[in-house]
Design a protein around this motif. Sequence first.
Motif, mmCIF file in Angstrom:
data_model
loop_
_atom_site.group_PDB
_atom_site.id
_atom_site.type_symbol
_atom_site.label_atom_id
_atom_site.label_comp_id
_atom_site.label_asym_id
_atom_site.label_seq_id
_atom_site.Cartn_x
_atom_site.Cartn_y
_atom_site.Cartn_z
ATOM 1 N N THR A 36 23.474 70.286 -71.812
ATOM 2 C CA THR A 36 24.337 69.861 -70.700
ATOM 3 C C THR A 36 23.914 68.391 -70.368
ATOM 4 N N ARG A 37 24.570 67.755 -69.538
ATOM 5 C CA ARG A 37 24.603 66.298 -69.247
ATOM 6 C C ARG A 37 24.574 65.868 -67.856
ATOM 7 N N PHE A 38 24.255 64.515 -67.839
ATOM 8 C CA PHE A 38 24.163 64.041 -66.674
ATOM 9 C C PHE A 38 25.418 62.759 -66.788
ATOM 10 N N ALA A 39 26.354 62.648 -66.390
ATOM 11 C CA ALA A 39 27.436 61.509 -66.509
ATOM 12 C C ALA A 39 27.838 60.531 -65.542
ATOM 13 N N PRO A 40 27.016 59.903 -65.149
ATOM 14 C CA PRO A 40 27.386 58.942 -63.987
ATOM 15 C C PRO A 40 28.088 57.588 -64.445
ATOM 16 N N SER A 41 28.543 57.023 -63.393
ATOM 17 C CA SER A 41 29.146 55.649 -63.958
ATOM 18 C C SER A 41 28.061 54.558 -63.558
ATOM 19 N N PRO A 42 27.892 53.685 -64.135
ATOM 20 C CA PRO A 42 26.750 52.879 -64.075
ATOM 21 C C PRO A 42 26.420 51.918 -62.654
ATOM 22 N N ILE A 72 26.685 57.669 -70.232
ATOM 23 C CA ILE A 72 27.084 56.651 -69.116
ATOM 24 C C ILE A 72 28.514 56.496 -69.139
ATOM 25 N N GLU A 73 29.154 56.835 -67.973
ATOM 26 C CA GLU A 73 30.562 56.761 -68.068
ATOM 27 C C GLU A 73 31.158 55.455 -67.323
ATOM 28 N N ASP A 74 31.234 54.293 -68.228
ATOM 29 C CA ASP A 74 31.900 53.035 -67.688
ATOM 30 C C ASP A 74 33.083 52.762 -68.122
ATOM 31 N N THR A 232 40.726 57.004 -70.113
ATOM 32 C CA THR A 232 40.343 57.656 -68.395
ATOM 33 C C THR A 232 39.248 58.748 -68.653
ATOM 34 N N TYR A 233 38.673 59.178 -67.337
ATOM 35 C CA TYR A 233 37.699 59.994 -67.388
ATOM 36 C C TYR A 233 38.080 61.450 -68.051
ATOM 37 N N HIS A 234 39.112 61.628 -67.603
ATOM 38 C CA HIS A 234 39.601 63.157 -68.090
ATOM 39 C C HIS A 234 39.372 63.257 -69.678
ATOM 40 N N ILE A 250 28.428 70.829 -66.211
ATOM 41 C CA ILE A 250 27.655 71.186 -64.966
ATOM 42 C C ILE A 250 27.992 69.737 -64.004
ATOM 43 N N ARG A 251 28.918 69.837 -62.875
ATOM 44 C CA ARG A 251 29.363 68.582 -62.143
ATOM 45 C C ARG A 251 29.699 69.125 -60.712
ATOM 46 N N GLY A 252 30.066 68.268 -59.883
ATOM 47 C CA GLY A 252 30.157 68.318 -58.757
ATOM 48 C C GLY A 252 31.465 69.372 -58.272
ATOM 49 N N GLU A 254 33.927 68.479 -56.547
ATOM 50 C CA GLU A 254 35.204 67.627 -56.605
ATOM 51 C C GLU A 254 35.978 67.607 -57.760
ATOM 52 N N TRP A 255 35.401 68.113 -58.866
ATOM 53 C CA TRP A 255 36.114 68.083 -60.079
ATOM 54 C C TRP A 255 36.931 69.499 -60.425
ATOM 55 N N LEU A 256 36.610 70.507 -59.485
ATOM 56 C CA LEU A 256 37.037 71.862 -59.998
ATOM 57 C C LEU A 256 38.546 71.715 -59.945
HETATM 58 N N1 GLU Z 1 31.505 60.307 -64.284
HETATM 59 C C1 GLU Z 1 31.872 61.468 -63.449
HETATM 60 C C2 GLU Z 1 31.356 61.391 -62.095
HETATM 61 O O1 GLU Z 1 30.726 60.498 -61.892
HETATM 62 C C3 GLU Z 1 31.289 62.677 -63.881
HETATM 63 C C4 GLU Z 1 31.677 64.052 -63.837
HETATM 64 C C5 GLU Z 1 31.119 64.981 -64.711
HETATM 65 O O2 GLU Z 1 30.038 65.113 -64.740
HETATM 66 O O3 GLU Z 1 31.767 65.269 -65.896
HETATM 67 O O4 GLU Z 1 31.680 61.960 -61.017
#
Ligand code: GLU
Length: 547
Positions: A36-42, A72-74, A232-234, A250-252, A254-256
């Motif tokens: 799994t991963r952590f996928a933040p914007s920088p 990193i989702e940039d 795009t993110y999707h 695994i994510r928040g 809000e993405w449901l």
């Molecule tokens: N880049 C998305 C965010 O920051 C990631 C969501 C995900 O973990 O897929 O909310």
Amino acid sequence: MSKELADIIFPNITKTVEDYEKIYPKRNLPEGAVVTRFAPSPTGFVHIGSLFTATFASRFARQTNGIYYLRIEDTDSKREVDNGIELIINGLKVFDVKFDEGPVDENNQEGAYGPYIQSQRKEIYQTYAKSLIEKGLAYPCFCTPEDLDKTREKQEKLKIRPGYYGEYAKCRMMSESQMIERIKNGENYIIRLKSPGNPNKKVRYTDLIRGMIEFPEHDQDIVIIKSDGLPTYHFAHAIDDHLMRTTHVIRGEEWLSSVPLHLQLFDMLGFETPIYVHMPTIMKDDNGSKRKISKRKDPEAAASYYKENGIPSDAVTDYLLNILNSNYEIWRKENPKTPSTEFKIDPAKINVSGAMFDLVKLADVSKNTISNYTAERVYEEGLEWAKMYDHELAKLMEQHKDFTIGILNIERTGTKIRKDISKWSDLRENLEYLYDEVYLNKEHEYEWQSITDKEEIKKIIEEYVNVYDENDDKDTWFNKIKDVCEKYGYAREVKEYKKNPENYKGHVGDVSTVIRVALTSRRNTPDLYEILKLLGKERMKIRFSLI
Ligand code: GLU
């Protein structure tokens, strides 16, 4: 024909999706390993909610011998800040959230599934977009923002669902030769998915912590590649999570609502779908009403808040684990000194109805966490904090290192453990009055209790100084206080006094309080005998002379 269109749009893309399948093969991991991963914007900002999710995800991966990686989702460059990635990595490391792979892992090695920065994966996304166009599953859209506004206005007037779908997906209806011609004319465009969804049909999926969820199928022709050529993110999420061989997204929560779209994307791209886990949002009680912790309104929304306020990261982790799995609290009580990574998180026990986060409760947890530290650790971590946020205290602590550790060590072992520190800023209150340079240079408001007469107090103190011997053990010391009691008409035991109060002026507790207050000006201190031992007789006498 679609091949021609795809080649015109992506003339430089020469690799195929099959090539990428080979470059990023299935991972060779033990059965049940979670990737799994952590996928933040920088943006550099770590929200407490992201920390909550990351705490769970990293431990879940670790406890299954899996992989936790940073991506990193940039693709939205408006949100970037300098050092954003470093700030995130360091911000999480403090809370023991570490990555096995990522753009800057500990050994500066990326891992085999990189690049882990989306803007460096443009070619990969375009390869998949090209393949969708070839198969007739995606198309260029030439609608301008004004065109889209007009469509929206029309939909609003008709009171129907807004968006680019069905008859409103204008470019979808265009012939390929027309598309090619417009591209050749140099018109601007983006790439959209040709959604096969029918909102009258249902799609079902099972979330690891929420169970089965049913949604209408997704039917919007969403943008997959923007005009700058980035996804795009999707779209990026689907490709990256597939190629990085993610088993659990695994994510928040809000993405449901994006799940139907994401399932559709995985299906259209021919990928196996990962397991989705939508973590509850961190909430707070705001004057009786429950609401999300907000970056704008609540300073505690930032993971960096805790360090600044001297709350040890272990305490925050302990509290987040309490919120995550309610049985953690009992485990912690039974295993006070075991690293929290030894606790096995059970995803089935995660409460999905919003996780309440409360600073008062955190302070309580923190008191317990700190009470399990050695005095040396309290000293080291407290000093590190003070060096940044309370220079005067830091100086005193450094000048009197052994004395300070001695003070911090009082009541740290045994049955009655001190729990008077919930954050490093409490150290000032705990230590300051014991440093002579502070204490002797201050006017004091003495907190006398039952004995308030100055003459009486002086008499007691004088006698006490006469009998006090630094070498006495605790029992002998206390017996001497009792002797002072007897001499001046106070009961040696509280019990004795309670039986016949008329026979005494007070009891041993009152006399001890006089000594404590005369020494420190306050009624509440850690064990008086231990404090006196650390101060020594001479310093004790100087303090008494101030009353
Ligand atoms: N880049 C998305 C965010 O920051 C990631 C969501 C995900 O973990 O897929 O909310």
